[in-house]
Scaffold this motif. Structure first.
Motif, PDB file in Angstrom:
ATOM      1  N   MET A  62      17.282 -77.717  50.593  1.00  0.00           N
ATOM      2  CA  MET A  62      16.787 -77.092  51.804  1.00  0.00           C
ATOM      3  C   MET A  62      17.897 -77.057  52.846  1.00  0.00           C
ATOM      4  N   LEU A  63      18.217 -75.870  53.325  1.00  0.00           N
ATOM      5  CA  LEU A  63      19.169 -75.747  54.417  1.00  0.00           C
ATOM      6  C   LEU A  63      18.451 -76.059  55.725  1.00  0.00           C
ATOM      7  N   LEU A  64      19.014 -76.954  56.517  1.00  0.00           N
ATOM      8  CA  LEU A  64      18.347 -77.390  57.735  1.00  0.00           C
ATOM      9  C   LEU A  64      18.717 -76.549  58.953  1.00  0.00           C
ATOM     10  N   ALA A  65      19.735 -75.722  58.840  1.00  0.00           N
ATOM     11  CA  ALA A  65      20.166 -74.899  59.974  1.00  0.00           C
ATOM     12  C   ALA A  65      19.020 -74.015  60.451  1.00  0.00           C
ATOM     13  N   ASN A  66      18.757 -74.083  61.748  1.00  0.00           N
ATOM     14  CA  ASN A  66      17.713 -73.300  62.414  1.00  0.00           C
ATOM     15  C   ASN A  66      16.294 -73.661  61.999  1.00  0.00           C
ATOM     16  N   LYS A  67      16.127 -74.741  61.228  1.00  0.00           N
ATOM     17  CA  LYS A  67      14.790 -75.200  60.858  1.00  0.00           C
ATOM     18  C   LYS A  67      14.157 -75.945  62.025  1.00  0.00           C
ATOM     19  N   HIS A  68      12.856 -75.782  62.171  1.00  0.00           N
ATOM     20  CA  HIS A  68      12.088 -76.511  63.173  1.00  0.00           C
ATOM     21  C   HIS A  68      11.544 -77.785  62.518  1.00  0.00           C
ATOM     22  N   ILE A  69      12.105 -78.915  62.876  1.00  0.00           N
ATOM     23  CA  ILE A  69      11.696 -80.182  62.273  1.00  0.00           C
ATOM     24  C   ILE A  69      10.942 -81.010  63.306  1.00  0.00           C
ATOM     25  N   LEU A  70       9.712 -81.363  62.934  1.00  0.00           N
ATOM     26  CA  LEU A  70       8.893 -82.234  63.758  1.00  0.00           C
ATOM     27  C   LEU A  70       9.038 -83.638  63.180  1.00  0.00           C
ATOM     28  N   LEU A  71       9.663 -84.528  63.943  1.00  0.00           N
ATOM     29  CA  LEU A  71       9.908 -85.894  63.477  1.00  0.00           C
ATOM     30  C   LEU A  71       8.852 -86.820  64.057  1.00  0.00           C
ATOM     31  N   GLY A  72       8.036 -87.387  63.186  1.00  0.00           N
ATOM     32  CA  GLY A  72       7.048 -88.371  63.600  1.00  0.00           C
ATOM     33  C   GLY A  72       7.624 -89.768  63.442  1.00  0.00           C
ATOM     34  N   VAL A  73       7.554 -90.569  64.491  1.00  0.00           N
ATOM     35  CA  VAL A  73       8.081 -91.935  64.468  1.00  0.00           C
ATOM     36  C   VAL A  73       6.905 -92.882  64.679  1.00  0.00           C
ATOM     37  N   THR A  74       6.682 -93.796  63.725  1.00  0.00           N
ATOM     38  CA  THR A  74       5.557 -94.723  63.825  1.00  0.00           C
ATOM     39  C   THR A  74       6.048 -96.139  64.097  1.00  0.00           C
ATOM     40  N   GLY A  75       5.109 -97.036  64.322  1.00  0.00           N
ATOM     41  CA  GLY A  75       5.418 -98.356  64.868  1.00  0.00           C
ATOM     42  C   GLY A  75       5.915 -99.392  63.899  1.00  0.00           C
ATOM     43  N   GLY A  76       7.098 -99.221  63.390  1.00  0.00           N
ATOM     44  CA  GLY A  76       7.761-100.222  62.563  1.00  0.00           C
ATOM     45  C   GLY A  76       9.148-100.497  63.111  1.00  0.00           C
ATOM     46  N   ILE A  77       9.738-101.628  62.719  1.00  0.00           N
ATOM     47  CA  ILE A  77      11.046-101.998  63.248  1.00  0.00           C
ATOM     48  C   ILE A  77      12.092-100.933  62.946  1.00  0.00           C
ATOM     49  N   ALA A  78      11.906-100.193  61.843  1.00  0.00           N
ATOM     50  CA  ALA A  78      12.872 -99.145  61.482  1.00  0.00           C
ATOM     51  C   ALA A  78      12.866 -97.989  62.472  1.00  0.00           C
ATOM     52  N   ALA A  79      11.927 -97.986  63.422  1.00  0.00           N
ATOM     53  CA  ALA A  79      11.913 -96.940  64.445  1.00  0.00           C
ATOM     54  C   ALA A  79      13.205 -96.914  65.255  1.00  0.00           C
ATOM     55  N   TYR A  80      13.914 -98.048  65.277  1.00  0.00           N
ATOM     56  CA  TYR A  80      15.175 -98.065  66.041  1.00  0.00           C
ATOM     57  C   TYR A  80      16.208 -97.105  65.453  1.00  0.00           C
TER      58      TYR A  80
END
Length: 397
Positions: free
Chosen positions: A1-19
């Motif tokens: 998948m080419l990411l150029a010009n893609k609309h990416i919705l990033l969901g971040v949930t409550g774990g230590i890796a959120a940093y």
């Protein structure tokens, strides 16, 4: 998948890796993606909305009913905007809510409202990852077409060592950019999956431990790659991947007959089914009674589906599987040569937690002149990697 010009919705949930989320946003935007971040209440305890807004260049979303959004329907607006919904980290709690259709915050509501591809990068304690409920939720999500990246094996924040770490941001980006895309567009792919059953009498049969999960995952990955897929399945309880034509069979002879019909115009044949090598010479008309201390049965060979397809005059690109408990590579290479296969995927069924009935596996893919080891991961992730390899070798051939 080419990411150029893609609309990416990033969901971040409550774990230590959120940093790691700000770094992930930076690496996605470096690929040319337009990123918007949805932050859960728990995630905001680990990473600030301001930092994510700074690296994404877009406002951070965290409220389901936002008066500033279009007619307070911001979740629908975001759901339509996204080309990809990526949840990283995805906690066990988040996965459970997604699997069971709960929508009590912005992120879970977006999951239900979007038609975009959904990808999760799980992150949790190793025991939480292994918990039967988590694995059941994982299976539900994969069957619905959700792609799973990771988790990785290693030391965790709690001090435990095991599978559960979120993949590093660069690994996530690399996996997204090397997905199968439409590499099999217009190709017909026939896939076998699951076990076969050979009747002994009206009550009993012999079979094996195959769950069909690997074959069904490969069928799903092949559909995602643009293929026209026919799935010839033994008796399993899995939902049929969307976009597949299904042919249900029980015995090895039934599966053989259906495969030989389906492959007449196929470009690729992938044999993941665990087909019984032998069947009873005679099937008892009535239930066999327990009259003696010993019971002797005579068995005869079943037709060899893989061999018969590979040796057709105009054979499709034929891929076999070798599930072995010892000398895995040696047996796989012997099978590759003796059956005249284009490719074979070998797995060690003696490894705990992998192979039959598991949601995880590891494969050693071998072809004439090359091979590649696909490390331990979810069967869906392995299926996508395998389809990419098959497409690459098929195009070379």
């Amino acid at each position: 998948m080419l990411l150029a010009n893609k609309h990416i919705l990033l969901g971040v949930t409550g774990g230590i890796a959120a940093y790691k989320a700000p770094d992930l946003v930076r690496k996605l935007t470096a690929q040319g993606a337009n990123v918007r971040v949805v932050l859960t209440k728990g995630a905001a305890e680990f990473v600030s909305p301001m930092s994510l807004q700074a690296v994404s260049g877009n406002p951070v979303h965290h409220t389901l009913l936002d008066p500033a959004a279009e007619a307070a329907m911001g979740h629908i607006e975001l759901a339509k905007w996204a080309d990809l919904l990526l949840i990283a980290p995805a906690t066990a709690h988040c996965m459970a809510k997604l699997a069971h259709g709960l929508a009590d915050d912005l992120l879970t509501t977006l999951y239900l409202a979007t038609t975009a591809k959904v990808v999760l990068a799980p992150a949790m304690n190793q025991q939480m990852w292994k918990a039967p409920s988590t694995q059941a939720n994982l299976s539900i999500l994969q069957q619905r077409g959700v792609a799973i990246l990771g988790p990785a094996d290693g030391e965790q924040a709690c001090g435990d060592v095991g599978v559960g770490r979120m993949l590093e941001p660069m690994d996530i980006v690399n996996q997204l950019t090397t997905s199968t895309a439409q590499v099999l567009q217009g190709k017909k792919v026939v896939i076998t999956a699951g076990p076969t059953r050979e009747e002994l009498d009206p009550v009993r049969y012999i079979s094996n431990h195959s769950s069909g999960k690997m074959g069904y995952a490969i069928a799903q990955a092949a559909v995602a790659a643009g293929a026209q897929v026919e799935l010839v399945s033994g008796p399993v309880t899995l939902p049929v991947p969307a976009g597949c034509a299904i042919h249900r069979t029980v015995s090895a002879q039934q599966m053989h007959a259906q495969v030989m019909h389906s492959v007449k115009d196929a470009d690729i044949f992938i044999a993941t089914a665990a087909v019984a090598d032998y069947r009873p010479k005679q099937v008892a008309a009535q239930k066999i009674k327990k009259n003696n201390d010993e019971l002797t049965l005579t068995f005869v060979k079943n037709p060899d589906i893989l061999n018969d397809v590979a040796n057709l005059p105009d054979a499709p690109f034929t891929v076999g599987f070798a599930a072995e408990s010892e000398n895995v590579e040696a047996y796989a290479r012997k099978k590759l040569a003796s059956k005249k296969l284009a490719m074979i995927a070998a797995n060690d069924i003696s490894q705990p937690g992998l192979g039959f009935n598991s949601d995880r596996n590891a494969l050693h893919v071998i072809w004439n002149g090359g091979d590649k080891k696909l490390p331990t991961g979810s069967k869906m992730m392995l299926a996508e990697a395998l389809i990419s390899l098959i497409a690459e070798q098929y195009n070379k051939s």
